[in-house]
Write a protein that holds these residues in place. Structure first.
Motif, PDB file in Angstrom:
ATOM      1  N   THR A  51       0.868  -1.179   0.000  1.00  0.00           N
ATOM      2  CA  THR A  51       0.000   0.000   0.000  1.00  0.00           C
ATOM      3  C   THR A  51       0.903   1.226   0.000  1.00  0.00           C
ATOM      4  O   THR A  51       1.780   1.346   0.856  1.00  0.00           O
ATOM      5  CB  THR A  51      -0.912   0.027   1.237  1.00  0.00           C
ATOM      6  N   VAL A  52       0.698   2.092  -0.975  1.00  0.00           N
ATOM      7  CA  VAL A  52       1.437   3.350  -1.021  1.00  0.00           C
ATOM      8  C   VAL A  52       0.564   4.411  -0.367  1.00  0.00           C
ATOM      9  O   VAL A  52      -0.569   4.640  -0.793  1.00  0.00           O
ATOM     10  CB  VAL A  52       1.787   3.749  -2.474  1.00  0.00           C
ATOM     11  N   GLN A  53       1.089   5.015   0.684  1.00  0.00           N
ATOM     12  CA  GLN A  53       0.336   6.016   1.432  1.00  0.00           C
ATOM     13  C   GLN A  53       1.123   7.317   1.411  1.00  0.00           C
ATOM     14  O   GLN A  53       2.127   7.464   2.099  1.00  0.00           O
ATOM     15  CB  GLN A  53       0.116   5.538   2.869  1.00  0.00           C
ATOM     16  N   ALA A  54       0.664   8.253   0.580  1.00  0.00           N
ATOM     17  CA  ALA A  54       1.352   9.536   0.439  1.00  0.00           C
ATOM     18  C   ALA A  54       0.609  10.620   1.219  1.00  0.00           C
ATOM     19  O   ALA A  54      -0.618  10.667   1.194  1.00  0.00           O
ATOM     20  CB  ALA A  54       1.430   9.922  -1.032  1.00  0.00           C
ATOM     21  N   GLU A  55       1.378  11.452   1.892  1.00  0.00           N
ATOM     22  CA  GLU A  55       0.764  12.597   2.562  1.00  0.00           C
ATOM     23  C   GLU A  55       0.178  13.521   1.495  1.00  0.00           C
ATOM     24  O   GLU A  55       0.649  13.563   0.360  1.00  0.00           O
ATOM     25  CB  GLU A  55       1.808  13.349   3.399  1.00  0.00           C
ATOM     26  N   GLU A  56      -0.847  14.255   1.886  1.00  0.00           N
ATOM     27  CA  GLU A  56      -1.559  15.119   0.944  1.00  0.00           C
ATOM     28  C   GLU A  56      -0.624  16.079   0.205  1.00  0.00           C
ATOM     29  O   GLU A  56      -0.793  16.325  -0.976  1.00  0.00           O
ATOM     30  CB  GLU A  56      -2.635  15.907   1.695  1.00  0.00           C
ATOM     31  N   ALA A  57       0.383  16.601   0.905  1.00  0.00           N
ATOM     32  CA  ALA A  57       1.282  17.589   0.304  1.00  0.00           C
ATOM     33  C   ALA A  57       2.549  16.961  -0.286  1.00  0.00           C
ATOM     34  O   ALA A  57       3.452  17.670  -0.713  1.00  0.00           O
ATOM     35  CB  ALA A  57       1.648  18.648   1.335  1.00  0.00           C
ATOM     36  N   ALA A  58       2.610  15.620  -0.334  1.00  0.00           N
ATOM     37  CA  ALA A  58       3.780  14.956  -0.923  1.00  0.00           C
ATOM     38  C   ALA A  58       3.823  15.252  -2.420  1.00  0.00           C
ATOM     39  O   ALA A  58       2.791  15.343  -3.082  1.00  0.00           O
ATOM     40  CB  ALA A  58       3.717  13.453  -0.679  1.00  0.00           C
ATOM     41  N   ARG A  59       5.047  15.379  -2.940  1.00  0.00           N
ATOM     42  CA  ARG A  59       5.202  15.676  -4.369  1.00  0.00           C
ATOM     43  C   ARG A  59       4.852  14.440  -5.208  1.00  0.00           C
ATOM     44  O   ARG A  59       5.283  13.337  -4.898  1.00  0.00           O
ATOM     45  CB  ARG A  59       6.633  16.115  -4.655  1.00  0.00           C
ATOM     46  N   TYR A  60       4.113  14.665  -6.289  1.00  0.00           N
ATOM     47  CA  TYR A  60       3.749  13.563  -7.187  1.00  0.00           C
ATOM     48  C   TYR A  60       4.995  12.885  -7.740  1.00  0.00           C
ATOM     49  O   TYR A  60       5.034  11.669  -7.895  1.00  0.00           O
ATOM     50  CB  TYR A  60       2.890  14.059  -8.356  1.00  0.00           C
ATOM     51  N   GLU A  61       6.016  13.673  -8.017  1.00  0.00           N
ATOM     52  CA  GLU A  61       7.263  13.131  -8.557  1.00  0.00           C
ATOM     53  C   GLU A  61       7.832  12.057  -7.623  1.00  0.00           C
ATOM     54  O   GLU A  61       8.321  11.019  -8.080  1.00  0.00           O
ATOM     55  CB  GLU A  61       8.268  14.277  -8.722  1.00  0.00           C
ATOM     56  N   ARG A  62       7.740  12.293  -6.322  1.00  0.00           N
ATOM     57  CA  ARG A  62       8.271  11.350  -5.338  1.00  0.00           C
ATOM     58  C   ARG A  62       7.450  10.063  -5.313  1.00  0.00           C
ATOM     59  O   ARG A  62       7.991   8.962  -5.207  1.00  0.00           O
ATOM     60  CB  ARG A  62       8.275  12.004  -3.950  1.00  0.00           C
ATOM     61  N   VAL A  63       6.138  10.205  -5.417  1.00  0.00           N
ATOM     62  CA  VAL A  63       5.258   9.028  -5.456  1.00  0.00           C
ATOM     63  C   VAL A  63       5.570   8.206  -6.705  1.00  0.00           C
ATOM     64  O   VAL A  63       5.645   6.973  -6.653  1.00  0.00           O
ATOM     65  CB  VAL A  63       3.774   9.447  -5.416  1.00  0.00           C
ATOM     66  N   ILE A  64       5.797   8.878  -7.833  1.00  0.00           N
ATOM     67  CA  ILE A  64       6.133   8.178  -9.077  1.00  0.00           C
ATOM     68  C   ILE A  64       7.485   7.483  -8.948  1.00  0.00           C
ATOM     69  O   ILE A  64       7.647   6.359  -9.430  1.00  0.00           O
ATOM     70  CB  ILE A  64       6.076   9.149 -10.271  1.00  0.00           C
ATOM     71  N   ASN A  65       8.450   8.122  -8.266  1.00  0.00           N
ATOM     72  CA  ASN A  65       9.738   7.456  -7.995  1.00  0.00           C
ATOM     73  C   ASN A  65       9.506   6.124  -7.286  1.00  0.00           C
ATOM     74  O   ASN A  65      10.110   5.107  -7.647  1.00  0.00           O
ATOM     75  CB  ASN A  65      10.641   8.307  -7.098  1.00  0.00           C
ATOM     76  N   VAL A  66       8.635   6.137  -6.281  1.00  0.00           N
ATOM     77  CA  VAL A  66       8.331   4.923  -5.516  1.00  0.00           C
ATOM     78  C   VAL A  66       7.674   3.878  -6.425  1.00  0.00           C
ATOM     79  O   VAL A  66       8.054   2.700  -6.414  1.00  0.00           O
ATOM     80  CB  VAL A  66       7.432   5.246  -4.299  1.00  0.00           C
ATOM     81  N   LEU A  67       6.715   4.296  -7.247  1.00  0.00           N
ATOM     82  CA  LEU A  67       6.046   3.360  -8.159  1.00  0.00           C
ATOM     83  C   LEU A  67       7.034   2.766  -9.165  1.00  0.00           C
ATOM     84  O   LEU A  67       6.957   1.585  -9.497  1.00  0.00           O
ATOM     85  CB  LEU A  67       4.897   4.060  -8.890  1.00  0.00           C
TER      86      LEU A  67
END
Length: 86
Positions: A51-67
């Protein structure tokens, strides 16, 4: 089940344990950990659920790095959760 968190400052966590630094672009620590867990799941014939749980203000770029890291580690069972800011 594992939860990968992405904080507003860029910090990535696995079950709330920090992995690397918020400035770490390559996320090698996350990749190494995910590769180990994937291999263990294959050997034990179990599914690895992330489960990827990103904080509301987390950068999309960082979430994509994780994916990208999850894809590179051949992990396909990924869901998203919204982080409570309360």
């Amino acid at each position: 089940d594992l939860t990968i968190g992405v904080a507003e400052n860029g910090q990535v966590t696995i079950n709330e344990d920090p992995v690397g630094t918020p400035q770490d672009k390559t996320l090698d620590g996350l990749f190494n950990e995910m590769t180990k867990l994937k291999q263990a799941a294959v050997q034990s014939k179990t599914k690895l659920l992330i489960t990827v749980q990103a904080e509301e203000a987390a950068r999309y770029e960082r979430v994509i790095n994780v994916l990208d890291i999850l894809a590179k580690a051949n992990i396909t069972n990924v869901t998203f959760a919204v982080s409570d800011t309360e």
